[in-house]
Design a protein around this motif. Structure first.
Motif, PDB file in Angstrom:
ATOM      1  N   ALA A  26       0.814  -1.211   0.000  1.00  0.00           N
ATOM      2  CA  ALA A  26       0.000   0.000   0.000  1.00  0.00           C
ATOM      3  C   ALA A  26       0.857   1.274   0.000  1.00  0.00           C
ATOM      4  CB  ALA A  26      -0.910   0.007   1.222  1.00  0.00           C
ATOM      5  N   VAL A  27       0.188   2.369  -0.303  1.00  0.00           N
ATOM      6  CA  VAL A  27       0.650   3.756  -0.186  1.00  0.00           C
ATOM      7  C   VAL A  27       1.780   4.086  -1.155  1.00  0.00           C
ATOM      8  CG1 VAL A  27       1.296   5.622   1.361  1.00  0.00           C
ATOM      9  CG2 VAL A  27       0.040   3.653   2.275  1.00  0.00           C
ATOM     10  N   PRO A  28       1.448   4.458  -2.400  1.00  0.00           N
ATOM     11  CA  PRO A  28       2.455   4.952  -3.337  1.00  0.00           C
ATOM     12  C   PRO A  28       3.158   6.177  -2.751  1.00  0.00           C
ATOM     13  CG  PRO A  28       0.352   4.581  -4.433  1.00  0.00           C
ATOM     14  CD  PRO A  28       0.091   4.480  -2.962  1.00  0.00           C
ATOM     15  N   ARG A  29       4.382   6.408  -3.189  1.00  0.00           N
ATOM     16  CA  ARG A  29       5.166   7.533  -2.658  1.00  0.00           C
ATOM     17  C   ARG A  29       5.729   8.364  -3.809  1.00  0.00           C
ATOM     18  NH1 ARG A  29       8.142   8.478   2.179  1.00  0.00           N
ATOM     19  NH2 ARG A  29       9.024  10.574   2.033  1.00  0.00           N
ATOM     20  N   THR A  30       5.329   9.649  -3.860  1.00  0.00           N
ATOM     21  CA  THR A  30       5.896  10.572  -4.827  1.00  0.00           C
ATOM     22  C   THR A  30       7.091  11.264  -4.188  1.00  0.00           C
ATOM     23  OG1 THR A  30       3.741  10.946  -5.863  1.00  0.00           O
ATOM     24  CG2 THR A  30       5.449  12.580  -6.292  1.00  0.00           C
ATOM     25  N   LEU A  31       8.231  11.186  -4.846  1.00  0.00           N
ATOM     26  CA  LEU A  31       9.471  11.761  -4.327  1.00  0.00           C
ATOM     27  C   LEU A  31       9.729  13.114  -4.969  1.00  0.00           C
ATOM     28  CD1 LEU A  31      11.652   8.525  -4.436  1.00  0.00           C
ATOM     29  CD2 LEU A  31      10.718   9.624  -2.399  1.00  0.00           C
ATOM     30  N   LEU A  32      10.103  14.082  -4.137  1.00  0.00           N
ATOM     31  CA  LEU A  32      10.372  15.430  -4.606  1.00  0.00           C
ATOM     32  C   LEU A  32      11.724  15.906  -4.073  1.00  0.00           C
ATOM     33  CD1 LEU A  32       6.768  16.829  -3.999  1.00  0.00           C
ATOM     34  CD2 LEU A  32       7.785  16.229  -6.203  1.00  0.00           C
ATOM     35  N   GLY A  33      12.030  17.156  -4.304  1.00  0.00           N
ATOM     36  CA  GLY A  33      13.328  17.674  -3.881  1.00  0.00           C
ATOM     37  C   GLY A  33      13.540  17.630  -2.386  1.00  0.00           C
ATOM     38  N   GLY A  34      12.466  17.641  -1.612  1.00  0.00           N
ATOM     39  CA  GLY A  34      12.605  17.589  -0.155  1.00  0.00           C
ATOM     40  C   GLY A  34      13.279  16.323   0.324  1.00  0.00           C
ATOM     41  N   GLU A  35      12.950  15.198  -0.313  1.00  0.00           N
ATOM     42  CA  GLU A  35      13.578  13.933   0.081  1.00  0.00           C
ATOM     43  C   GLU A  35      15.092  13.967  -0.171  1.00  0.00           C
ATOM     44  OE1 GLU A  35       9.299  12.743  -0.282  1.00  0.00           O
ATOM     45  OE2 GLU A  35      10.635  14.067  -1.405  1.00  0.00           O
ATOM     46  N   LYS A  36      15.477  14.584  -1.289  1.00  0.00           N
ATOM     47  CA  LYS A  36      16.916  14.685  -1.593  1.00  0.00           C
ATOM     48  C   LYS A  36      17.620  15.540  -0.547  1.00  0.00           C
ATOM     49  CE  LYS A  36      18.441  14.957  -5.865  1.00  0.00           C
ATOM     50  NZ  LYS A  36      18.899  15.398  -7.203  1.00  0.00           N
ATOM     51  N   ALA A  37      17.019  16.670  -0.183  1.00  0.00           N
ATOM     52  CA  ALA A  37      17.620  17.554   0.813  1.00  0.00           C
ATOM     53  C   ALA A  37      17.707  16.875   2.176  1.00  0.00           C
ATOM     54  CB  ALA A  37      16.813  18.848   0.906  1.00  0.00           C
ATOM     55  N   LEU A  38      16.642  16.182   2.558  1.00  0.00           N
ATOM     56  CA  LEU A  38      16.662  15.499   3.850  1.00  0.00           C
ATOM     57  C   LEU A  38      17.698  14.385   3.877  1.00  0.00           C
ATOM     58  CD1 LEU A  38      12.888  15.343   4.841  1.00  0.00           C
ATOM     59  CD2 LEU A  38      14.737  16.346   6.170  1.00  0.00           C
ATOM     60  N   TYR A  39      17.852  13.685   2.751  1.00  0.00           N
ATOM     61  CA  TYR A  39      18.852  12.620   2.705  1.00  0.00           C
ATOM     62  C   TYR A  39      20.239  13.194   2.986  1.00  0.00           C
ATOM     63  CZ  TYR A  39      21.285   8.412   1.227  1.00  0.00           C
ATOM     64  OH  TYR A  39      22.080   7.284   1.206  1.00  0.00           O
ATOM     65  N   HIS A  40      20.552  14.328   2.365  1.00  0.00           N
ATOM     66  CA  HIS A  40      21.868  14.933   2.568  1.00  0.00           C
ATOM     67  C   HIS A  40      22.002  15.555   3.958  1.00  0.00           C
ATOM     68  CE1 HIS A  40      23.783  14.528  -1.436  1.00  0.00           C
ATOM     69  NE2 HIS A  40      22.532  14.337  -1.802  1.00  0.00           N
ATOM     70  N   ALA A  41      20.877  15.853   4.597  1.00  0.00           N
ATOM     71  CA  ALA A  41      20.927  16.345   5.969  1.00  0.00           C
ATOM     72  C   ALA A  41      21.163  15.213   6.963  1.00  0.00           C
ATOM     73  CB  ALA A  41      19.624  17.075   6.312  1.00  0.00           C
ATOM     74  N   LEU A  42      20.663  14.030   6.631  1.00  0.00           N
ATOM     75  CA  LEU A  42      20.763  12.898   7.550  1.00  0.00           C
ATOM     76  C   LEU A  42      22.079  12.154   7.425  1.00  0.00           C
ATOM     77  CD1 LEU A  42      17.139  11.547   7.087  1.00  0.00           C
ATOM     78  CD2 LEU A  42      18.108  12.423   9.225  1.00  0.00           C
ATOM     79  N   TYR A  43      22.664  12.155   6.238  1.00  0.00           N
ATOM     80  CA  TYR A  43      23.890  11.392   6.001  1.00  0.00           C
ATOM     81  C   TYR A  43      24.963  12.317   5.401  1.00  0.00           C
ATOM     82  CZ  TYR A  43      20.249   7.862   6.270  1.00  0.00           C
ATOM     83  OH  TYR A  43      19.179   7.115   6.673  1.00  0.00           O
ATOM     84  N   PRO A  44      26.234  12.028   5.646  1.00  0.00           N
ATOM     85  CA  PRO A  44      27.288  12.861   5.047  1.00  0.00           C
ATOM     86  C   PRO A  44      27.542  12.480   3.584  1.00  0.00           C
ATOM     87  CG  PRO A  44      28.271  11.160   6.424  1.00  0.00           C
ATOM     88  CD  PRO A  44      26.782  11.026   6.573  1.00  0.00           C
ATOM     89  N   ALA A  45      26.460  12.456   2.784  1.00  0.00           N
ATOM     90  CA  ALA A  45      26.539  11.993   1.394  1.00  0.00           C
ATOM     91  C   ALA A  45      27.097  13.104   0.507  1.00  0.00           C
ATOM     92  CB  ALA A  45      25.157  11.572   0.909  1.00  0.00           C
ATOM     93  N   ARG A  46      28.130  12.798  -0.284  1.00  0.00           N
ATOM     94  CA  ARG A  46      28.783  13.832  -1.088  1.00  0.00           C
ATOM     95  C   ARG A  46      29.057  13.397  -2.525  1.00  0.00           C
ATOM     96  NH1 ARG A  46      34.076  15.394   1.774  1.00  0.00           N
ATOM     97  NH2 ARG A  46      33.970  13.303   2.661  1.00  0.00           N
TER      98      ARG A  46
END
Length: 342
Positions: free
Chosen positions: A21-41
């Protein structure tokens, strides 16, 4: 009863397909949060301009795709899990971009009740698709799940035969990907595919201490509802277990130091969460080059890498003891294919 207590081991049948259940639409917020949560570079996922020079239109980090698809499966597969045990036969099929909507389905491919009669192992093959029904990711995972009724009869044991390695000729290179104009200075390191040797081990040097708030935010972001991650009363020790994917993303981000040019993930050969992880643990990581192949795309090579996350106090490059068991402090043993300029 209108609420959902989740499935237990006796509720699964080999061959059934579960539409999550529950489709998920991904937007720029998910990208920003990912980089906030992990030291991804990694540059392809940090800069749309850099990605465009590589023929891509600013894709999401491949692990955002993994976490999103994984999260869809949790209410049906691992809500009552004791532990997520491993992965195999994973392939990132195509990039995911802002505005894409992901859904997931899983096929039950194996069942085996544990000898204690209180739980069992469930194997599923999960496929994530975008809004055009195109596969973006598929993988196998197996999970230890509690029985709701310990008196329920054990099912016929079916243990699937899984490939130890995703065949390199089956890896998907994204359409349009090119490293012809690749800027190594902007990417952060000069090291190409040809600079790595099979058997080489790389200490990624940096460390990250896991905070309770960060892992809770990450697990909510991926809509992962497994009780062991949220409910402190679900474990006898009163601790909330860190979602294994959180450790995967931390380790992948730490691997930038030494593997900055491994820009894209292509295959997941195998993986084990060797020990539980909790808030307050400080994580370090190292990698070993297991294999290297050229792809069918000029200038694009693939490295097969073992990525190990461990507690900071563990011995560097220690993996298993003479008894074959993981060394103390090892948290994650992940075997994957990554794409890199040749």
């Amino acid at each position: 009863m209108k609420t959902n207590p989740g499935r237990f081991f006796e509720d699964y049948r080999v061959g059934e397909t579960i539409r999550h259940a529950v489709p998920r639409t991904l937007l720029g917020g998910e990208k920003a949060l990912y980089h906030a949560l992990y030291p991804a570079r990694h540059a392809v996922h940090s800069s749309d301009d850099f990605a465009a020079r590589c023929g891509l239109a600013g894709p999401f980090d491949d692990l955002i795709t993994f976490h999103t698809v994984f999260g869809k499966t949790v209410p049906d597969i691992s809500l009552n899990a004791i532990a997520n045990l491993g992965y195999a036969e994973g392939r990132w099929r195509r990039p995911v971009y802002p505005g894409d909507t992901l859904t997931a389905t899983s096929e039950v491919i194996g069942l085996k009740q544990n000898s204690n009669g209180n739980s069992g192992v469930v194997w599923v093959r999960t496929t994530g698709r975008n809004q055009r029904s195109e596969a973006v990711l598929d993988y196998v995972r197996w999970v230890m799940v509690r029985k709701g009724d310990t008196g329920a009869p054990a099912p016929e044991t079916v243990v699937p035969e899984l490939s130890a390695v995703v065949a390199p000729e089956t890896l998907s290179v994204p359409n349009g990907l090119t490293f012809d104009g690749y800027d190594f200075e902007l990417a952060g390191e000069p090291h190409r595919w040809r600079d790595y040797t099979i058997g080489e081990k790389i200490d990624h040097v940096d460390r990250v201490t896991i905070e309770e708030a960060e892992h809770m935010m990450a697990t909510r972001l991926w809509q992962n509802t497994a009780k062991v991650h949220f409910d402190a009363t679900n474990r006898e020790d009163g601790k909330r277990l860190i979602y294994g994917g959180h450790v995967i993303s931390l380790a992948r981000a730490l691997s930038f130091n030494g593997l900055a040019n491994v820009q894209l993930l292509a295959g997941l050969n195998g993986g084990s969460h060797a020990a539980p992880c909790f808030a307050g643990d400080t994580i370090s990581a190292w990698s070993e080059v297991l294999d290297k192949v050229e792809t069918g795309v000029p200038g694009v090579g693939a490295l097969r890498l073992r990525l190990v996350a461990q507690k900071a106090e563990a011995e560097p490059f220690g993996l298993k003891g003479e008894d074959g068991k993981y060394a103390p402090g090892v948290l994650l043993d992940l075997d994957y294919w990554g794409l890199i300029p040749t």
